[in-house]
Scaffold this motif. Sequence first.
Motif, mmCIF file in Angstrom:
data_model
loop_
_atom_site.group_PDB
_atom_site.id
_atom_site.type_symbol
_atom_site.label_atom_id
_atom_site.label_comp_id
_atom_site.label_asym_id
_atom_site.label_seq_id
_atom_site.Cartn_x
_atom_site.Cartn_y
_atom_site.Cartn_z
ATOM 1 N N ARG A 135 52.215 7.150 79.517
ATOM 2 C CA ARG A 135 53.205 8.236 79.296
ATOM 3 C C ARG A 135 53.454 9.483 79.864
ATOM 4 O O ARG A 135 54.540 10.116 80.202
ATOM 5 C CB ARG A 135 53.454 8.821 77.472
ATOM 6 N N ALA A 136 53.044 9.430 81.526
ATOM 7 C CA ALA A 136 52.220 10.508 82.127
ATOM 8 C C ALA A 136 54.392 10.354 82.705
ATOM 9 O O ALA A 136 54.358 11.596 83.256
ATOM 10 C CB ALA A 136 52.131 10.793 82.683
ATOM 11 N N PRO A 137 54.197 9.670 83.287
ATOM 12 C CA PRO A 137 55.464 9.281 83.952
ATOM 13 C C PRO A 137 56.730 9.897 83.444
ATOM 14 O O PRO A 137 57.801 10.769 84.586
ATOM 15 C CB PRO A 137 55.427 8.499 84.601
ATOM 16 N N LEU A 138 56.795 9.209 81.923
ATOM 17 C CA LEU A 138 58.269 9.571 81.506
ATOM 18 C C LEU A 138 58.050 11.335 81.154
ATOM 19 O O LEU A 138 58.977 12.020 81.222
ATOM 20 C CB LEU A 138 58.235 8.770 80.417
ATOM 21 N N LEU A 142 61.399 14.581 81.959
ATOM 22 C CA LEU A 142 62.028 15.357 81.242
ATOM 23 C C LEU A 142 61.052 16.633 81.530
ATOM 24 O O LEU A 142 62.776 17.452 81.527
ATOM 25 C CB LEU A 142 61.575 14.743 79.405
ATOM 26 N N LEU A 143 60.427 16.540 81.878
ATOM 27 C CA LEU A 143 59.981 17.998 82.050
ATOM 28 C C LEU A 143 60.514 18.986 83.255
ATOM 29 O O LEU A 143 60.738 19.447 83.302
ATOM 30 C CB LEU A 143 58.479 18.081 82.223
ATOM 31 N N ALA A 144 61.005 17.388 84.457
ATOM 32 C CA ALA A 144 61.811 17.360 85.707
ATOM 33 C C ALA A 144 63.167 18.316 85.780
ATOM 34 O O ALA A 144 63.701 19.405 86.007
ATOM 35 C CB ALA A 144 61.653 16.925 86.939
ATOM 36 N N ALA A 145 63.691 17.173 84.347
ATOM 37 C CA ALA A 145 64.886 17.478 84.211
ATOM 38 C C ALA A 145 65.068 19.097 82.811
ATOM 39 O O ALA A 145 66.121 20.011 83.061
ATOM 40 C CB ALA A 145 65.584 16.599 83.586
ATOM 41 N N ALA A 146 63.626 19.475 82.636
ATOM 42 C CA ALA A 146 64.170 20.619 81.617
ATOM 43 C C ALA A 146 63.917 21.792 82.341
ATOM 44 O O ALA A 146 64.301 22.562 82.604
ATOM 45 C CB ALA A 146 62.919 20.691 80.406
ATOM 46 N N VAL A 147 63.147 22.108 83.679
ATOM 47 C CA VAL A 147 63.389 22.757 84.883
ATOM 48 C C VAL A 147 64.653 23.290 85.367
ATOM 49 O O VAL A 147 64.958 24.092 85.417
ATOM 50 C CB VAL A 147 61.992 22.167 85.926
ATOM 51 N N ALA A 183 68.916 13.866 79.178
ATOM 52 C CA ALA A 183 68.216 13.490 79.928
ATOM 53 C C ALA A 183 67.487 12.510 78.935
ATOM 54 O O ALA A 183 66.561 11.426 79.322
ATOM 55 C CB ALA A 183 67.047 14.781 79.807
ATOM 56 N N THR A 184 67.083 12.844 77.488
ATOM 57 C CA THR A 184 66.189 12.058 76.346
ATOM 58 C C THR A 184 67.064 10.508 75.912
ATOM 59 O O THR A 184 66.232 9.776 75.658
ATOM 60 C CB THR A 184 66.092 12.932 75.356
ATOM 61 N N MET A 185 68.272 11.249 76.705
ATOM 62 C CA MET A 185 69.068 9.249 76.144
ATOM 63 C C MET A 185 69.136 8.976 77.329
ATOM 64 O O MET A 185 68.628 7.616 76.936
ATOM 65 C CB MET A 185 70.503 10.238 76.358
ATOM 66 N N ALA A 186 69.152 9.496 78.734
ATOM 67 C CA ALA A 186 68.325 8.425 80.070
ATOM 68 C C ALA A 186 66.934 7.676 79.773
ATOM 69 O O ALA A 186 66.899 6.489 79.618
ATOM 70 C CB ALA A 186 68.328 9.251 81.080
#
Length: 534
Positions: A135-138, A142-147, A183-186
Amino acid sequence: MTATTFAARTGGSRQLAGTGTLLRFALRRDRVMIPVWVAVNALMVLSMPSSLKTLYATPADRADLIHQLSTNASLRALIGPVFDDNFGALTAWRVGVYAGALAAVTSLLVVVRHTRDEEESGRQELLSSGMVGRRAPLTAGLLAAAVANAALALLITAGLATYGAAGALLFALGIFGVGMVFATMAAIIAQLTESARLARGLTAAVLGAAFVLRAAGDSATTDGSSILTWLSPLGWLENTRAFADNHAWVLLLFIVATAVQAAAAYTLAGRRDIGMSFLPTRPGPAQGKLASAGALAWRLQRGSVLGWSIGFFLAGVIYGGLTDGAADLVGNNKQAREMFERMGGHAALTDAFLASTIGLMGLIAALYVVASVLRLNGEETSARAEPLLAAAVGRLRWAAGHLTIAFGGAALLMLLTGLGFAAGYGKKLGPILGACLVQVPAIWVIGAVAVLLYGLLPRAATAAWGVAGAVLLIGWVGPALNLPQTLLDISPFGHLPKMPGGEMAWTPVLVLTALAVALVTAGLAGLRRRDMTT
């Protein structure tokens, strides 16, 4: 601590192993894209108060605006309701929906790029053979989108704090929430589909549906209370009522939706093999249907062309339907009239409104042509182009298939925009079609810049997004800020004749077309001579 708890915790730790490294790698890869999208969005929001102060300087002007919105359902559908007449609330009304949508687009692009794109290219399989958790890539995506969303929220909070710190923070958090919901929808859709292209398209379709639901709800009510509005994350953003009632509790909807969707994405990610998907992939067509490079390019890009085409036609219908109400919205507001004339030319107000909105559609079409051209870069870096070029297919013929769709598709979008405007307005089919097609050479210049960058500097090809973003910002915000004409002329769109209503000038149209041809030629020459990257 029981053995079961310990195993669960250490197992979870292994699932996320390497997340930090992948996040740093993702941010390095997106060091151009994320800052450009964030800067464009932030500047769009932060430049709006000064424009509104010019347009609606007096309480009477603002009261008239609120009255017009309360009686004009079409305008509420396009922009949304306004909840107060202070400049913070007017800013949230004027750009809130579009800032949220832009944050959603940024988020879905980032997440899909670092999840499904990586699997589709085969890079994720190589990484997962090392010390990288399932689950690291996911998580990194998501963290990149959060940034990206957090950076945007910080800029908006700081820039609008003078109009009310609480309202600025609430508005920024609402935009952050919209970004993370999509982001989570994607992330969910990336688990369901085997194609990054389809994942982006389906998430964008969900965003479009959210916009339509909000628009339908806002057209029916004056205060955003419709159930249709509440079914859309964009409707949640407007119902935070930032700088007015400050409904902070609405943020709970973003938190719950993000948490539920993230949990679903993590569950799905743990139940499938890398490279696989839950939705079956249909077998390809018979070989004869893909017998040429052009046919293959069409097969790869037809979904994108169809989606953009539907969107542009519907946008034309909506804007066309608003044309008759433009005079009512402007009323006796001299500043608003001057802004429309600055964007659309010194013609009758209706023609100026048509010219300004058609110009806006041209600016958005520039995003399509960049995305379509950069499909070449995606095919090359994913190593899908190399086997094709190893056969009897030359580089120029391969590139020509994609470029035909990119540049021809741009012309098609503007043609459909014109038909949509004419259908919504019900008048001036010929002049409106002419005004839309006049935008095409400027759109081609932006696409040609992308071809040049891809052909000569493939590693810098994504900088074409920066060019398109800068042009969009100049064309959208520049007239409202009364920027000098010399700055507006940096954009190729600044040289086009203002139609309908203005006189046709063939010289800038021909010059821009010739410039586009020259840039494409130079880019293809570079592609022909350089080594292919992997």
